[in-house]
Design a protein around this motif. Structure first.
Motif, PDB file in Angstrom:
ATOM      1  N   GLY A  77      -8.936  -8.621 -10.431  1.00  0.00           N
ATOM      2  CA  GLY A  77      -9.659  -7.889  -9.373  1.00  0.00           C
ATOM      3  C   GLY A  77      -9.241  -6.495  -9.057  1.00  0.00           C
ATOM      4  O   GLY A  77     -10.141  -5.672  -8.969  1.00  0.00           O
ATOM      5  N   GLY A  78      -8.041  -6.379  -8.877  1.00  0.00           N
ATOM      6  CA  GLY A  78      -7.374  -5.250  -8.316  1.00  0.00           C
ATOM      7  C   GLY A  78      -7.520  -4.096  -9.402  1.00  0.00           C
ATOM      8  O   GLY A  78      -8.146  -2.875  -8.863  1.00  0.00           O
ATOM      9  N   GLN A 105      -2.532  -4.090  -4.280  1.00  0.00           N
ATOM     10  CA  GLN A 105      -2.999  -5.204  -3.283  1.00  0.00           C
ATOM     11  C   GLN A 105      -3.194  -6.425  -4.236  1.00  0.00           C
ATOM     12  O   GLN A 105      -2.617  -7.755  -3.793  1.00  0.00           O
ATOM     13  CB  GLN A 105      -4.302  -4.886  -2.722  1.00  0.00           C
ATOM     14  CG  GLN A 105      -4.917  -5.723  -1.596  1.00  0.00           C
ATOM     15  CD  GLN A 105      -3.697  -5.847  -0.576  1.00  0.00           C
ATOM     16  OE1 GLN A 105      -3.460  -7.115  -0.184  1.00  0.00           O
ATOM     17  NE2 GLN A 105      -3.418  -4.735   0.230  1.00  0.00           N
ATOM     18  N   SER A 106      -3.808  -6.187  -5.300  1.00  0.00           N
ATOM     19  CA  SER A 106      -3.987  -7.527  -6.129  1.00  0.00           C
ATOM     20  C   SER A 106      -2.357  -8.136  -6.703  1.00  0.00           C
ATOM     21  O   SER A 106      -2.351  -9.189  -6.882  1.00  0.00           O
ATOM     22  CB  SER A 106      -4.862  -7.451  -7.391  1.00  0.00           C
ATOM     23  OG  SER A 106      -4.139  -6.307  -8.204  1.00  0.00           O
ATOM     24  N   ARG A 127       0.651  -1.013   0.064  1.00  0.00           N
ATOM     25  CA  ARG A 127       0.024   0.056   0.008  1.00  0.00           C
ATOM     26  C   ARG A 127       0.699   1.114  -0.021  1.00  0.00           C
ATOM     27  O   ARG A 127       0.628   2.322  -0.804  1.00  0.00           O
ATOM     28  CB  ARG A 127      -1.020  -0.094   1.168  1.00  0.00           C
ATOM     29  CG  ARG A 127      -1.995   1.126   1.232  1.00  0.00           C
ATOM     30  CD  ARG A 127      -2.884   0.800   2.242  1.00  0.00           C
ATOM     31  NE  ARG A 127      -3.998   2.105   2.419  1.00  0.00           N
ATOM     32  CZ  ARG A 127      -5.027   2.051   1.909  1.00  0.00           C
ATOM     33  NH1 ARG A 127      -5.570   1.049   0.986  1.00  0.00           N
ATOM     34  NH2 ARG A 127      -5.887   3.006   1.989  1.00  0.00           N
ATOM     35  N   LEU A 128       2.039   1.338   0.783  1.00  0.00           N
ATOM     36  CA  LEU A 128       2.832   2.472   0.679  1.00  0.00           C
ATOM     37  C   LEU A 128       3.473   2.674  -0.485  1.00  0.00           C
ATOM     38  O   LEU A 128       3.759   3.777  -0.913  1.00  0.00           O
ATOM     39  CB  LEU A 128       3.863   2.210   1.706  1.00  0.00           C
ATOM     40  CG  LEU A 128       3.355   2.184   3.276  1.00  0.00           C
ATOM     41  CD1 LEU A 128       4.486   1.875   4.355  1.00  0.00           C
ATOM     42  CD2 LEU A 128       2.781   3.576   3.685  1.00  0.00           C
ATOM     43  N   ILE A 146     -11.825  -6.595  -1.129  1.00  0.00           N
ATOM     44  CA  ILE A 146     -12.304  -6.553   0.263  1.00  0.00           C
ATOM     45  C   ILE A 146     -11.542  -5.829   1.376  1.00  0.00           C
ATOM     46  O   ILE A 146     -11.734  -5.222   1.982  1.00  0.00           O
ATOM     47  CB  ILE A 146     -12.577  -8.293   0.705  1.00  0.00           C
ATOM     48  CG1 ILE A 146     -13.773  -8.709   0.136  1.00  0.00           C
ATOM     49  CG2 ILE A 146     -12.982  -8.236   2.284  1.00  0.00           C
ATOM     50  CD1 ILE A 146     -14.210 -10.130   0.539  1.00  0.00           C
ATOM     51  N   VAL A 147     -10.178  -6.367   1.003  1.00  0.00           N
ATOM     52  CA  VAL A 147      -8.956  -5.857   1.874  1.00  0.00           C
ATOM     53  C   VAL A 147      -8.884  -4.178   1.575  1.00  0.00           C
ATOM     54  O   VAL A 147      -8.823  -3.396   2.598  1.00  0.00           O
ATOM     55  CB  VAL A 147      -7.731  -6.354   1.577  1.00  0.00           C
ATOM     56  CG1 VAL A 147      -6.475  -5.734   2.324  1.00  0.00           C
ATOM     57  CG2 VAL A 147      -7.754  -7.818   2.176  1.00  0.00           C
ATOM     58  N   VAL A 148      -8.838  -3.713   0.351  1.00  0.00           N
ATOM     59  CA  VAL A 148      -9.153  -2.419   0.093  1.00  0.00           C
ATOM     60  C   VAL A 148     -10.138  -1.489   0.596  1.00  0.00           C
ATOM     61  O   VAL A 148     -10.028  -0.611   1.164  1.00  0.00           O
ATOM     62  CB  VAL A 148      -8.869  -2.204  -1.587  1.00  0.00           C
ATOM     63  CG1 VAL A 148      -8.960  -0.620  -1.769  1.00  0.00           C
ATOM     64  CG2 VAL A 148      -7.430  -2.796  -1.949  1.00  0.00           C
TER      65      VAL A 148
END
Length: 394
Positions: A269-270, A137-138, A126-127, A322-324
């Motif tokens: 998905g990302g 993330q994906s 993420r950073l 989901i995480v994002v």
């Protein structure tokens, strides 16, 4: 997202943590991939197979949220190579285990390594994202998916022909992971000293009650996804051997094909989530897979191959979204949120593996896939999620 944010994406770091996610998940997927061999060599029942999975996944799930919460307050850039070292030791333990309790110990050490690795690597991705959270993330996740897919293939052509001790060769890959993550730790340390702050797409100012409700819904969606995925990752080889009479090696290839499709779905998905929003991906992924899961228990071998590819491709795309989504709901708690959702996913997968193993012993492996085929109906809960588009930054 502006062009400046995209230009700030540190691709080398994202690819490094993705590669190490591949290494980490190859190690952990080896355990599930050698279940048929261990079942014969150690005379194990299905419930003991499930307990091995639970030992790894529950160890990881219990530790991940705590580690994520702790490192949100006290970042530890060099914890990443420490986690990979634990995984490496677990692999060596599995290679030279001569009893079931030692197998459990090896599985637990791999679980500890995963507990350290996942929240911090998710934070680093993420950073380094430059605001492209879904892409980062994906990409991080797809490394893990490819690692999970490679595990059965490597087991089929290396471990099964050469025996349990050949697992020790994979410790060399873990050592490479330790070296790469040491470099990632240096970048993370420099990033912190520079005082940089990650970008955000959204100003989320929802009432606490709505945030809690949304997190519960996301947890239920993770539950449906990972229980179903556990039914395939842990028992798919037994299913095709029992129902269609395929060989152990062919069953490993079929598992590799399914997991490879899941890896492709994870990556797609990302970027789709960055373009259309994570809620769109969640809708499509969880509920859209339902027709295929309902058909799977009644398919012949040809259609089983086709359906499992479609299931892996569609269902796997949800997790990064989901995480994002959850990280945007709870800003400033990136590690804790990642730890909770990775940990919950592992925990649900582990508990599901144990419970489904008992069900398989009592009712047969076919029955497991019939009851699991209805799990994607929980995707209807997506209607309860708030819309982040209403709070999107322009």
């Amino acid at each position: 997202m502006g062009r400046a944010q995209a230009d700030n994406t540190v691709y080398a770091v994202i690819l490094a943590v993705s590669f190490c996610h591949l290494v980490n998940d190859v190690m952990q997927s080896l355990l599930a991939a050698i279940y048929p061999m261990l079942k014969v060599d150690y005379g194990l029942e299905f419930w003991q197979i499930g307990l091995l999975t639970m030992m790894f996944q529950v160890t990881a799930s219990l530790l991940q949220p705590w580690i994520g919460h702790y490192t949100d307050k006290r970042p530890m850039p060099y914890s990443l190579p420490v986690g990979m070292t634990s995984t490496m030791c677990g692999v060596i333990t599995l290679a030279y285990a001569h009893s079931y309790p030692v197998l459990l110990l090896g599985a637990g050490m791999i679980g500890i390594g995963s507990a350290i690795f996942h929240p911090e690597s998710s934070r680093v991705a993420r950073l380094a994202s430059g605001g492209r959270f879904g892409f980062a993330q994906s990409t991080f996740q797809v490394g893990g998916n490819f690692g999970t897919a490679l595990g059965p293939l490597l087991a089929a052509f290396i471990v099964v022909p050469r025996g349990q001790t050949s697992i020790a060769w994979f410790a060399l890959f873990a050592f490479i992971g330790v070296l790469v993550l040491s470099g990632v730790g240096r970048w993370y340390s420099h990033y912190r000293r520079a005082g940089k702050r990650p970008a955000s797409h959204y100003d989320v100012s929802l009432p606490r009650r709505k945030v809690v409700m949304a997190l519960v819904v996301l947890a239920m969606l993770v539950f449906s996804k990972h229980v179903y995925m556990a039914s395939l990752s842990s028992y798919y080889t037994f299913y095709v051997i029992n129902k269609f009479g395929v060989s152990v090696q062919e069953s490993q290839v079929l598992l590799f094909i399914f997991l490879g499709a899941a890896a492709v779905g994870t990556f797609l998905g990302g970027p789709i989530g960055d373009r259309f929003g994570p809620k769109f991906v969640i809708w499509f992924s969880i509920l859209g897979v339902l027709p295929f899961t309902l058909a799977l228990p009644y398919a012949d071998l040809f259609w089983t191959r086709i359906l499992t590819v479609l299931i892996g491709l569609i269902l796997a795309s949800a997790f990064s979204a989901i995480v994002v989504f959850a990280q945007e709901l709870v800003p400033g708690r990136v590690g804790m949120v990642a730890g909770i959702f990775f940990g919950f996913a592992f925990g649900m997968g582990g508990l599901a593996a144990a419970v489904l193993g008992v069900v398989a012993d009592l009712k047969g492996i076919d029955f497991v896939y019939k009851i699991c085929s209805f799990l994607p109906l929980l995707g209807l809960l997506t209607i309860l999620l708030p819309s982040l588009k209403d709070t999107r930054r322009h």
